[in-house]
Design an enzyme around this catalytic site. Structure first.
Site, PDB file in Angstrom:
ATOM      1  N   ASP A   1       0.155  -3.086  -9.782  1.00 39.90           N
ATOM      2  CA  ASP A   1      -0.228  -4.305 -10.506  1.00 39.90           C
ATOM      3  C   ASP A   1      -0.025  -4.142 -12.010  1.00 39.90           C
ATOM      4  O   ASP A   1       0.616  -4.977 -12.661  1.00 39.90           O
ATOM      5  CB  ASP A   1      -1.711  -4.650 -10.264  1.00 39.90           C
ATOM      6  CG  ASP A   1      -2.035  -4.794  -8.797  1.00 39.90           C
ATOM      7  OD1 ASP A   1      -1.116  -4.751  -7.982  1.00 39.90           O
ATOM      8  OD2 ASP A   1      -3.233  -4.928  -8.477  1.00 39.90           O
TER       9      ASP A   1
ATOM     10  N   GLY B   1      -8.650 -13.786  -7.458  1.00 38.32           N
ATOM     11  CA  GLY B   1      -8.899 -13.542  -6.039  1.00 38.32           C
ATOM     12  C   GLY B   1      -7.755 -13.986  -5.156  1.00 38.32           C
ATOM     13  O   GLY B   1      -7.891 -14.107  -3.943  1.00 38.32           O
TER      14      GLY B   1
ATOM     15  N   GLY C   1      -4.859 -12.346  -5.124  1.00 33.78           N
ATOM     16  CA  GLY C   1      -3.970 -11.202  -4.925  1.00 33.78           C
ATOM     17  C   GLY C   1      -2.781 -11.259  -5.870  1.00 33.78           C
ATOM     18  O   GLY C   1      -1.726 -10.708  -5.573  1.00 33.78           O
ATOM     19  N   LEU C   2      -2.942 -11.946  -7.007  1.00 31.85           N
ATOM     20  CA  LEU C   2      -1.836 -12.065  -7.966  1.00 31.85           C
ATOM     21  C   LEU C   2      -2.132 -11.278  -9.246  1.00 31.85           C
ATOM     22  O   LEU C   2      -1.495 -11.474 -10.271  1.00 31.85           O
ATOM     23  CB  LEU C   2      -1.567 -13.548  -8.282  1.00 31.85           C
ATOM     24  CG  LEU C   2      -1.203 -14.403  -7.054  1.00 31.85           C
ATOM     25  CD1 LEU C   2      -1.080 -15.874  -7.435  1.00 31.85           C
ATOM     26  CD2 LEU C   2       0.105 -13.920  -6.412  1.00 31.85           C
ATOM     27  N   SER C   3      -3.099 -10.387  -9.159  1.00 35.87           N
ATOM     28  CA  SER C   3      -3.377  -9.411 -10.225  1.00 35.87           C
ATOM     29  C   SER C   3      -3.904  -9.986 -11.525  1.00 35.87           C
ATOM     30  O   SER C   3      -3.478  -9.593 -12.615  1.00 35.87           O
ATOM     31  CB  SER C   3      -2.131  -8.570 -10.535  1.00 35.87           C
ATOM     32  OG  SER C   3      -1.857  -7.755  -9.469  1.00 35.87           O
TER      33      SER C   3
ATOM     34  N   HIS D   1       0.822  -1.224   0.000  1.00 31.97           N
ATOM     35  CA  HIS D   1       0.000   0.000   0.000  1.00 31.97           C
ATOM     36  C   HIS D   1       0.852   1.268   0.000  1.00 31.97           C
ATOM     37  O   HIS D   1       0.410   2.313   0.477  1.00 31.97           O
ATOM     38  CB  HIS D   1      -1.003  -0.009   1.159  1.00 31.97           C
ATOM     39  CG  HIS D   1      -2.091  -1.018   0.969  1.00 31.97           C
ATOM     40  ND1 HIS D   1      -3.370  -0.693   0.566  1.00 31.97           N
ATOM     41  CD2 HIS D   1      -2.086  -2.379   1.092  1.00 31.97           C
ATOM     42  CE1 HIS D   1      -4.101  -1.801   0.463  1.00 31.97           C
ATOM     43  NE2 HIS D   1      -3.342  -2.847   0.779  1.00 31.97           N
TER      44      HIS D   1
ATOM     45  N   GLU E   1      -9.118   0.350 -14.332  1.00 32.40           N
ATOM     46  CA  GLU E   1      -9.435  -0.164 -12.988  1.00 32.40           C
ATOM     47  C   GLU E   1     -10.039   0.958 -12.119  1.00 32.40           C
ATOM     48  O   GLU E   1     -11.041   0.762 -11.440  1.00 32.40           O
ATOM     49  CB  GLU E   1      -8.143  -0.708 -12.366  1.00 32.40           C
ATOM     50  CG  GLU E   1      -8.294  -1.308 -10.995  1.00 32.40           C
ATOM     51  CD  GLU E   1      -8.652  -2.791 -11.014  1.00 32.40           C
ATOM     52  OE1 GLU E   1      -8.249  -3.493 -11.949  1.00 32.40           O
ATOM     53  OE2 GLU E   1      -9.328  -3.224 -10.065  1.00 32.40           O
TER      54      GLU E   1
ATOM     55  N   SER F   1      -6.739  -9.258 -12.549  1.00 27.79           N
ATOM     56  CA  SER F   1      -7.479  -8.132 -13.149  1.00 27.79           C
ATOM     57  C   SER F   1      -6.563  -7.272 -14.000  1.00 27.79           C
ATOM     58  O   SER F   1      -6.898  -6.922 -15.130  1.00 27.79           O
ATOM     59  CB  SER F   1      -8.090  -7.217 -12.083  1.00 27.79           C
ATOM     60  OG  SER F   1      -8.429  -7.904 -10.951  1.00 27.79           O
TER      61      SER F   1
HETATM   62  C1  GLA Z   1      -3.398  -4.064  -4.819  1.00 34.99           C
HETATM   63  C2  GLA Z   1      -3.501  -2.772  -5.628  1.00 34.99           C
HETATM   64  C3  GLA Z   1      -2.141  -2.109  -5.756  1.00 34.99           C
HETATM   65  C4  GLA Z   1      -1.467  -1.946  -4.390  1.00 34.99           C
HETATM   66  C5  GLA Z   1      -1.527  -3.262  -3.581  1.00 34.99           C
HETATM   67  C6  GLA Z   1      -1.054  -3.101  -2.161  1.00 34.99           C
HETATM   68  O1  GLA Z   1      -2.616  -4.999  -5.483  1.00 34.99           O
HETATM   69  O2  GLA Z   1      -4.034  -3.005  -6.905  1.00 34.99           O
HETATM   70  O3  GLA Z   1      -2.268  -0.872  -6.411  1.00 34.99           O
HETATM   71  O4  GLA Z   1      -2.018  -0.879  -3.684  1.00 34.99           O
HETATM   72  O5  GLA Z   1      -2.840  -3.780  -3.543  1.00 34.99           O
HETATM   73  O6  GLA Z   1       0.276  -2.738  -2.114  1.00 34.99           O
END
Ligand code: GLA
Length: 381
Positions: A174, A123, A125-127, A34, A162, A129
């Site tokens: 991401d 889902g 957290g590996l992007s 973050h 996004e 999207s």
């Molecule tokens: C997600 C968001 C990113 C970043 C991370 C946390 O992956 O898409 O932009 O903020 O959370 O670091």
């Protein structure tokens, strides 16, 4: 996935051959939780799990989106405004990428058929999207006769999709990593500019991903709430970005902040400093120091940013008990998703299985374990 296989599946779904095929990798966030939308730095890597997109100009006037070899097809009038929800929410990513092209004054096909294939867990957290947004934008630009944009521009198009059309106020991490990734490298982003650079993959380092199978969704409001708390804290303390604060200036202003704002701000300031130390550790090939930074990052997410979960904490804790583990932390937005661990090559599949077993014995779902291989960024095939 080969070009032939993708073409074959596209023809099965749409009865014509695809004009463009593109791919984009998922990513892990090595460190920098973050920090991106707070003007800070982050280190990530493209992973060898991908989204593939095949597209052709539409035969009809409408946009047709197919998810997977046998999944649903959504037909969209190109004049459609607003967001899709419920089981159709996935359409926001490719449709948003198409709309984003216009906002960047780029050419785009008036209507198109598009097939999405993926081996990237959603889902986790590996992007997935970001990978879908980037692969879509690349394929559609190709249909409109435009060759690939620079990675930084592609990342901006994806992030805009996004932020504006999916409705998640994410930073550039991401899309930036998925666009800029290079095999055997890590990606460093100074998110303020943003400025991208590559760091060599640390020799002798092994990274493992433990997907908790607890779905993390950025659109469920937790992410936006954290983002808001950070923006509020920056406004109250009179800085453009939270990372403009030092430990001392933050300590002086803490009494002006709510308890939550103060914890979020401290996390961001300290995490950004950890990213800088991680660069030094990588340059010195000091994996022990890097591992300690990863673990400190997790503790800060757990206690200050409060975006961890009992399942992620359990995985980090169990990993630390294994020989050969330098450090572990949650990766990505949090509130579910995955943990990344940095290990020596003493840690192998047997240890990973043991961690998975112990985690399951504590009542959590069995995690999916991936031994990380890095990958190149988004490209046409
Ligand atoms: C997600 C968001 C990113 C970043 C991370 C946390 O992956 O898409 O932009 O903020 O959370 O670091």
């Amino acid at each position: 996935m080969t070009r032939d296989k993708i073409s074959f599946l596209f023809e099965q779904r749409f009865g014509q051959t695809p004009t463009a095929i593109s791919t984009a990798p998922g990513r892990i966030e090595i460190i920098g939780n973050h920090t991106d939308y707070n003007g800070g730095c982050v280190i990530g890597a493209g992973i060898d799990r991908h989204v593939w997109v095949a597209a052709s100009p539409a035969i009809s006037q409408n946009i047709r989106l197919a998810s997977g070899p046998t999944g649903p097809v959504i037909e969209i009038d190109p004049r459609h405004e607003g967001r899709f929800s419920g089981p159709e929410a996935w359409a926001n990513f490719p449709f948003g990428a198409w709309r984003s092209l216009q906002d960047f004054d780029l050419p785009r096909p008036p209507a198109f058929d598009l097939l999405i294939l993926s081996d990237l867990p959603e889902g986790a957290g590996l992007s997935s999207s970001a990978a879908l947004e980037l692969a879509t934008a690349l394929a559609l630009l190709h249909l409109a006769g435009q060759s690939g944009p620079a990675p930084a521009d592609l990342a901006a198009i994806g992030r805009h999709a996004e932020n504006t059309y999916v409705g998640v106020p994410c930073g550039i991490l991401d899309q930036g990593v998925s666009a800029y990734a290079r095999k055997n490298h890590l990606v460093h982003i100074d998110c303020r500019a943003p400025a991208f650079s590559l760091l060599p993959f640390p020799p002798a380092a092994c990274f493992w991903i433990f997907n908790s199978m607890e779905k993390h969704a950025l659109s469920d409001g937790h992410y936006a709430a954290r983002n808001r708390e950070c923006q509020e804290a920056a406004v109250i303390l009179g800085v453009p970005w939270l990372v403009d604060l030092t430990d001392t200036s933050l300590a002086k202003g803490t009494h002006l902040l709510s308890g939550a704002q103060s914890k979020r701000a401290r996390h961001v300031v300290e995490e950004n400093a950890r990213v800088a130390r991680a660069v030094t550790a990588l340059e010195a090939h000091d994996l022990v120091a890097l591992g300690q930074l990863l673990t400190a990052s997790h503790l800060s997410s757990q206690h200050l940013f409060e975006n961890s979960t009992p399942a992620l904490d359990s995985l980090v804790d169990l990993l630390h008990r294994q020989p050969g583990v330098h450090g572990a932390r949650l990766t990505g937005g949090g509130f579910g998703g995955a943990v990344v661990a940095l290990t020596t090559d003493r840690f192998g599949t047997a240890q990973a299985d043991l961690v998975a077993q112990q985690h399951t014995a504590h009542g959590h779902p069995r995690p999916d374990v991936i031994s990380l291989r890095t990958a190149d960024g988004a490209r046409l095939l």
